[in-house]
Design an enzyme around this catalytic site. Structure first.
Site, mmCIF file in Angstrom:
data_model
loop_
_atom_site.group_PDB
_atom_site.id
_atom_site.type_symbol
_atom_site.label_atom_id
_atom_site.label_comp_id
_atom_site.label_asym_id
_atom_site.label_seq_id
_atom_site.Cartn_x
_atom_site.Cartn_y
_atom_site.Cartn_z
ATOM 1 N N GLU A 36 37.041 43.342 43.067
ATOM 2 C CA GLU A 36 37.387 42.299 44.025
ATOM 3 C C GLU A 36 36.125 41.473 44.252
ATOM 4 O OE1 GLU A 36 38.845 43.631 47.858
ATOM 5 O OE2 GLU A 36 38.907 41.558 48.580
ATOM 6 N N ARG A 39 34.846 58.924 42.264
ATOM 7 C CA ARG A 39 33.880 57.839 42.349
ATOM 8 C C ARG A 39 32.472 58.411 42.374
ATOM 9 N NH1 ARG A 39 35.807 54.101 45.692
ATOM 10 N NH2 ARG A 39 33.901 53.187 46.429
ATOM 11 N N LYS A 95 30.626 48.095 49.324
ATOM 12 C CA LYS A 95 30.260 46.683 49.445
ATOM 13 C C LYS A 95 30.187 46.245 50.903
ATOM 14 C CE LYS A 95 33.335 45.538 46.351
ATOM 15 N NZ LYS A 95 34.225 44.783 45.449
HETATM 16 P P1 ATP Z 1 33.541 49.316 47.584
HETATM 17 O O1 ATP Z 1 33.989 50.629 48.143
HETATM 18 O O2 ATP Z 1 32.099 49.269 47.245
HETATM 19 O O3 ATP Z 1 33.977 48.141 48.373
HETATM 20 P P2 ATP Z 1 35.728 48.880 45.890
HETATM 21 O O4 ATP Z 1 36.382 50.032 45.248
HETATM 22 O O5 ATP Z 1 36.407 48.253 47.029
HETATM 23 O O6 ATP Z 1 34.234 49.263 46.189
HETATM 24 P P3 ATP Z 1 36.332 47.050 43.856
HETATM 25 O O7 ATP Z 1 35.759 45.718 43.611
HETATM 26 O O8 ATP Z 1 37.738 47.138 44.296
HETATM 27 O O9 ATP Z 1 35.392 47.751 44.876
HETATM 28 O O10 ATP Z 1 36.073 47.999 42.623
HETATM 29 C C1 ATP Z 1 36.317 47.671 41.300
HETATM 30 C C2 ATP Z 1 36.463 48.935 40.510
HETATM 31 O O11 ATP Z 1 35.277 49.721 40.624
HETATM 32 C C3 ATP Z 1 37.598 49.784 41.023
HETATM 33 O O12 ATP Z 1 38.337 50.228 39.913
HETATM 34 C C4 ATP Z 1 36.925 50.915 41.723
HETATM 35 O O13 ATP Z 1 37.686 52.072 41.647
HETATM 36 C C5 ATP Z 1 35.600 51.036 40.974
HETATM 37 N N1 ATP Z 1 34.571 51.593 41.842
HETATM 38 C C6 ATP Z 1 34.164 51.131 43.037
HETATM 39 N N2 ATP Z 1 33.244 51.935 43.581
HETATM 40 C C7 ATP Z 1 33.052 52.938 42.695
HETATM 41 C C8 ATP Z 1 32.228 54.114 42.670
HETATM 42 N N3 ATP Z 1 31.400 54.397 43.674
HETATM 43 N N4 ATP Z 1 32.302 54.920 41.598
HETATM 44 C C9 ATP Z 1 33.124 54.633 40.574
HETATM 45 N N5 ATP Z 1 33.921 53.563 40.533
HETATM 46 C C10 ATP Z 1 33.897 52.722 41.576
HETATM 47 MG MG MG Z 2 38.436 47.540 46.714
#
Ligand code: ATP
Ligand code: MG
Length: 563
Positions: free
Chosen positions: A35, A261, A271
């Protein structure tokens, strides 16, 4: 490592079986779906490496898809930074760049389809009421009074939601599934909401936006994704993912597979929290070298190879765990040890005068660029009567086991001579040590004495007249606690390390570093690995970031053993 030796994991096993069974005609298409509401961090690197590597290993491809359904939090700046970071990590999506917003028309039409098949309805409950009606884990939900609306009324209201007739939050489109389901995600989840907000790509074309759980499976299906890899928190959403695709006329039904994760000790990877660090001024932007963002660690001097090795090392599993940040640092050290040329830099200078060395004389001494790699060649380092050494390398009254400079002691100056400390000069008023008076053994050029006598220490130095002044920034971990988010009662900000940055402005570098290009990496002997700062370093004023120390200094402090 080559593909052949790459360790397998449960995801690679599933994909291998699928290919064997010729599922999806053997095709493997994955996607990385960020995102655009912040910069990518080290956790994302795990997902990027997994998705792109798995695709490569199976002669498939990986799409980069922006999941941009949340216009109020998303920005073009983030889109650009994400692309840059994925490329920097070494991955190429080719022509397969997509945006969920490209599918807004289709997503809307599928909403119509769900209404026509009796699988969705427009609901006028407020957000609070919807929450109340949803029930809890132990109690079933209650059906919305609007659940029985006629198809014609639903179609009419949905259309009018789109044309902007209703204010934000007054109506939503909901999937009609099961208010008694044991899975809260299946209790008539909202799939469209009214939001009069400008979108960074579609502008003001839309005032209703689809929800993530509805958008994601459809985007996957439209792109013909075979395996939709996501993190564990989506496990409970998988039934909704499958329901959505089972109830729409899509040509393909990707398989969602969840993995753990990445959590890192002493680090925050969310984020939302990283945005707070930026907005509240705890760091100097998303690319502050202390940040776990890819732009931060790039500026710090971590290489993409090190990050990819790290991701390979931690592997992919089904259970959540926390990886010791020391492993990341160790991987970086290992990578830089191989690639970084050596040089000498004095971080906290102390003047040394070699009393028996002729005034005005300069010798160009040979120094190796890499002890383990002769191919990296040698360079010349000037030696003269006045030098700088590290303040720490002198002690007037040394404890046992301190073998470096002290009055009456001889040590080796790297690549130069045996040098003996004769006297200390102090400031009359303050008593501060301002200079060491030394002598050298002219027979010991190159660092060994013809009579075979030994010294117990070798120290680095620079020639005062030739040295280049520089600023060096020493970074430490941004948080002092192993799990900065452990205490839910406490704001994670309270765990910030107030000493995470130390700026040294009096540093002196050997002259070969004069042309260090921004981003270039060095080992400053005995001090660690350093990187010329990509933003602030210039020929007029060199600025270096310490990428990582030579050893895991925290392991020593905490008695956790050597890394
Ligand atoms: P955040 O928790 O930092 O906001 P998010 O999951 O909301 O992260 P996205 O932009 O939706 O961020 O993530 C894009 C991809 O990265 C998704 O498929 C998510 O599962 C993966 N991802 C995010 N954080 C991690 C992590 N700590 N380890 C592995 N994969 C991750
Ligand atoms: Mg997300």
């Amino acid at each position: 490592m080559t593909n052949q030796t790459k360790a397998s994991d449960f995801i690679r096993d599933i994909i291998a079986q699928d290919r064997k069974a010729n599922k999806n005609e053997g095709r493997v298409i994955t996607r990385f779906p960020p995102e655009p509401n912040g910069y990518l961090h080290i956790g994302h690197a795990k997902s990027i490496c997994l998705n792109f590597e798995v695709a490569k290993e199976n002669n498939g491809r990986c799409h980069l898809r922006f999941d941009d359904t949340n216009p109020t939090k998303e920005e073009e700046e983030y889109v650009q930074s994400i692309k840059e970071d994925v490329r920097w990590l070494g991955y190429d999506w080719g022509e397969h760049l997509f945006f969920a917003s490209d599918y807004f028309d289709k997503l809307y039409e599928y909403g119509v389809h769900l209404i026509k098949t009796g699988k969705a309805y427009v609901c006028d409950l407020t957000a609070d009421e919807i929450r109340e009606y949803r029930g809890t884990l132990t109690e079933p939900g209650k059906e919305s009074p609007y659940r029985k609306r006629s198809m014609a009324e639903n179609l009419d209201l949905y259309e009018r939601m789109r044309t902007g007739e209703f204010p934000d939050g007054t109506r939503v489109l909901r999937a009609k599934i099961d208010m008694a389901s044991g899975n809260l995600n299946m209790r008539d989840p909202v799939i469209y909401r009214i939001l009069h907000a400008s979108h960074h790509r579609t502008g003001d074309s839309w005032c209703i936006y689809p929800m993530y759980d509805y958008t994601h499976p459809i985007s996957d299906a439209v792109e013909n994704i075979s395996h939709s890899l996501c993190t564990l928190e989506f496990e409970d959403h998988r039934p909704l993912y499958d329901w959505t695709l089972d109830n729409l006329p899509v040509a393909c039904h990707p398989q969602q597979i969840e993995f753990a994760r990445l959590n890192l000790s002493f680090t925050v990877v969310s984020k939302r929290k990283l945005l707070r660090l930026v907005n509240e001024g705890f760091v100097d932007g998303w690319d502050d070298p202390r940040m776990p963002t890819l732009s931060g660690i790039r500026r710090r001097g971590y290489t993409p190879e090190a990050i990819r090795n790290f991701c390979e090392r931690i592997g992919v599993a089904k259970r959540d765990s926390t990886v010791d940040v020391a492993l990341l640092e160790h991987t970086v050290r290992e990578d830089l040890n191989n690639r970084a040329p050596r040089s000498m830099a004095v971080l906290r200078p102390l003047k040394v005068v070699i009393e028996n060395y002729p005034e005005g004389r300069v010798e160009e001494l040979d120094a190796q660029n890499h002890p383990g790699n002769p191919d990296m060649g040698t360079r010349k380092v000037p030696f003269s009567r006045e030098l700088y050494v590290e303040r720490d390398d002198f002690m007037e009254e040394p404890p046992k086991k301190f073998y470096r400079l002290t009055p009456g002691r001889e040590v080796r100056f790297r690549y130069a001579y045996f040098i003996k400390c004769e006297r200390v000069v102090k400031d009359d008023k303050t008593g501060e040590i301002i200079e060491l008076r030394c002598t050298y053994d002219s027979e010991s050029r190159g660092g060994s004495a013809p009579d075979g006598r030994k010294v117990k220490a070798t120290i680095h130095w620079v020639s005062a007249a030739h040295a280049i002044p520089a600023e060096i920034r020493l970074y430490d971990r941004l948080f002092v606690t192993e799990n900065p988010e452990a205490d839910k009662e406490k704001d994670f900000i309270e765990n910030i390390n107030s000493k995470s940055l130390e700026i040294l402005t009096e540093c002196r570098l050997e002259p070969s570093l004069a042309n260090a290009a921004p981003g270039s990496l060095y080992q400053f002997e005995r001090q660690g690995y350093f990187c010329a700062d990509s933003k602030d370093s210039a020929a007029e004023k060199l600025v270096f970031n310490r990428t990582v120390t030579l050893r895991d200094s925290w392991a020593k402090i905490k008695g956790r053993g050597k890394s």
